[in-house]
Write a protein that holds these residues in place. Structure first.
Motif, short mmCIF file in Angstrom:
data_model
loop_
_atom_site.label_atom_id
_atom_site.label_comp_id
_atom_site.label_asym_id
_atom_site.label_seq_id
_atom_site.Cartn_x
_atom_site.Cartn_y
_atom_site.Cartn_z
N LYS A 326 0.83 -1.21 0.00
CA LYS A 326 0.00 0.00 0.00
C LYS A 326 0.87 1.27 0.00
O LYS A 326 0.54 2.25 -0.68
CB LYS A 326 -0.96 -0.02 1.19
N LEU A 327 1.97 1.24 0.74
CA LEU A 327 2.88 2.39 0.75
C LEU A 327 3.48 2.60 -0.64
O LEU A 327 3.59 3.74 -1.12
CB LEU A 327 4.01 2.20 1.77
N GLU A 328 3.86 1.50 -1.27
CA GLU A 328 4.44 1.60 -2.62
C GLU A 328 3.42 2.15 -3.62
O GLU A 328 3.75 2.97 -4.48
CB GLU A 328 4.97 0.23 -3.07
N ALA A 329 2.16 1.71 -3.46
CA ALA A 329 1.09 2.19 -4.35
C ALA A 329 0.85 3.69 -4.16
O ALA A 329 0.65 4.43 -5.13
CB ALA A 329 -0.20 1.43 -4.08
N LEU A 330 0.91 4.12 -2.90
CA LEU A 330 0.71 5.55 -2.59
C LEU A 330 1.80 6.38 -3.29
O LEU A 330 1.51 7.39 -3.96
CB LEU A 330 0.76 5.77 -1.08
N ALA A 331 3.04 5.94 -3.14
CA ALA A 331 4.16 6.68 -3.76
C ALA A 331 4.05 6.65 -5.28
O ALA A 331 4.27 7.68 -5.95
CB ALA A 331 5.49 6.08 -3.30
N ALA A 332 3.69 5.50 -5.83
CA ALA A 332 3.60 5.37 -7.30
C ALA A 332 2.45 6.23 -7.86
O ALA A 332 2.59 6.88 -8.90
CB ALA A 332 3.41 3.91 -7.69
N GLY A 333 1.31 6.23 -7.16
CA GLY A 333 0.17 7.03 -7.59
C GLY A 333 0.48 8.53 -7.55
O GLY A 333 0.13 9.28 -8.48
N ALA A 334 1.16 8.94 -6.49
CA ALA A 334 1.54 10.35 -6.37
C ALA A 334 2.51 10.73 -7.49
O ALA A 334 2.41 11.82 -8.06
CB ALA A 334 2.17 10.62 -5.00
N ALA A 335 3.42 9.82 -7.82
CA ALA A 335 4.40 10.09 -8.88
C ALA A 335 3.70 10.30 -10.24
O ALA A 335 4.09 11.17 -11.02
CB ALA A 335 5.41 8.95 -8.96
N LEU A 336 2.66 9.48 -10.49
CA LEU A 336 1.90 9.64 -11.75
C LEU A 336 1.31 11.04 -11.87
O LEU A 336 1.41 11.70 -12.90
CB LEU A 336 0.77 8.62 -11.81
N VAL A 337 0.66 11.48 -10.78
CA VAL A 337 -0.03 12.78 -10.82
C VAL A 337 0.99 13.92 -10.85
O VAL A 337 0.80 14.93 -11.52
CB VAL A 337 -0.98 12.92 -9.61
N ARG A 338 2.10 13.72 -10.15
CA ARG A 338 3.17 14.73 -10.14
C ARG A 338 3.67 14.97 -11.58
O ARG A 338 3.90 16.10 -11.99
CB ARG A 338 4.32 14.19 -9.28
N LYS A 339 3.80 13.86 -12.30
CA LYS A 339 4.26 13.93 -13.71
C LYS A 339 3.25 14.72 -14.55
O LYS A 339 3.62 15.57 -15.36
CB LYS A 339 4.37 12.51 -14.26
N GLU A 340 1.97 14.44 -14.35
CA GLU A 340 0.92 15.15 -15.11
C GLU A 340 0.96 16.65 -14.81
O GLU A 340 0.76 17.47 -15.69
CB GLU A 340 -0.46 14.58 -14.74
N LEU A 341 1.17 16.97 -13.54
CA LEU A 341 1.16 18.40 -13.14
C LEU A 341 2.38 19.13 -13.72
O LEU A 341 2.31 20.33 -14.00
CB LEU A 341 1.15 18.52 -11.62
#
Length: 342
Positions: A326-341
């Motif tokens: 779950k921690l890895e998913a949180l970091a990976a999901g945030a990274a996706l959105v960070r890239k979009e922003l």
């Protein structure tokens, strides 16, 4: 704080290693005592820190490895509370628990978590978040035979929490978080004196402050309560206007797999928001895309520079492998959105 966009963190507890306490259980007794226990707690704290760093968590914590429970461990260190004199009380109108009794004036003879916080600070240069129980949630886990007033006792606890918070700030804690799940239950009290006592607890602090308001750990009593809340959970509507006007910096709330209408975040516009994008009431590990979808929804109501991806609540009752995923998913999901922003 670094100027990383969407810095990730956890709401609080992480699972304890099997050699420290029985896993996947709240209030699990320690397996060791004395010096061996002290050493084991520090080892567990280092393991927990490493798990967070390996998973890509940006704002780290102690994983609450040195506490048996997020509220009672703090209360155990106070004078005026008798842990042998127990009464059964209803916790947040949900389940009965045998709790200690307030028998006299409450005070804090010495700091509770400062040594742990110093130890964590020595071992990382990342921003640190430290959780303390909030005044209203503390009084909800006690039987009060002394003050005979929830409000009076809350003000006393607020003073004590403020002393502890100032010492935590002095040893390098970047964010001090107060856990107030009771804010989703006692709405009149929140508005009458709950937010005011919280303000007393953060008085004079220069570090960032947060309040974490969730629907509880993924334990049966909480899960059953959630089933009674209907298709929309609007509890935040009651406390957010008051919190928006308060001096708390960050508000931490539950969004993943919950029935909280996302637009309620509009009520705290201007505050930093820790958006719970990980459900702690299931062993199913989110995908990065699911986390990203929750964050994108939240971005309609909170500016990107104020969004902090987080977990819904603590993960103590989960297995270590599930929590790690779950921690890895949180970091990976945030990274996706960070890239979009970007």
């Amino acid at each position: 704080m670094s100027n990383l966009l969407l810095p990730t963190s956890t709401a609080g507890s992480l699972p304890k290693p099997v050699w420290l306490a029985e896993p996947e259980k709240l209030w699990s007794p320690w397996k060791l005592s004395g010096d061996a226990l002290r050493e084991a707690k520090q080892d567990a704290l280092l393991v927990s820190l490493q798990e967070q760093i390996s998973a890509g968590i940006d704002i780290v914590s102690d994983g609450e490895q040195t506490r048996q429970h997020f509220v009672t461990t703090f209360i155990e260190h106070l004078d005026g509370v008798d842990f042998n004199q127990r009464e059964t009380v209803r916790i947040r109108n949900r389940y009965d628990a045998s709790v200690p009794t307030v028998v006299g004036a409450v005070s804090r003879p010495k700091s509770v978590f400062v040594d742990d916080a110093k130890f964590l600070r020595q071992h990382t240069d990342k921003p640190i978040k430290w959780a303390l129980p909030g005044p209203m949630t503390m009084i909800d886990t006690l039987y009060d035979a002394h003050y005979k007033s929830r409000e009076k006792l809350a003000w006393e606890f607020a003073k004590i929490l403020n002393e502890e918070a100032k010492e935590l700030e002095a040893c390098g804690v970047d964010i001090i978080q107060f856990d107030e799940p009771a804010f989703n239950v006692f709405f009149d009290e929140v508005n009458d004196w709950g937010v005011a006592t919280l303000e007393r607890a953060i008085e004079g602090l220069k570090c960032e402050t947060a309040v974490h308001i969730c629907y509880g750990y993924g334990i049966e009593a909480n899960n059953n309560w959630k089933k009674t809340l209907g298709s929309e959970w609007r509890q935040y509507e009651e406390s957010f206007p008051k919190l928006q006007a308060s001096s708390i910096d960050i508000i931490s709330l539950e969004c993943q797999n919950s029935h909280v209408p996302m637009d309620l975040i509009e009520l705290i516009r201007g505050k930093k928001v820790m958006v719970g994008a990980i459900d702690v009431a299931t062993n199913t590990i989110e995908t990065a895309d699911e986390v990203a979808a929750t964050l994108r929804k939240a971005l309609q109501f909170v500016d990107a520079d104020k969004l902090y991806p987080c977990t819904n609540c603590g993960m103590a009752p989960l297995s270590r492998s599930v929590a790690r995923g779950k921690l890895e998913a949180l970091a990976a999901g945030a990274a996706l959105v960070r890239k979009e922003l970007a």
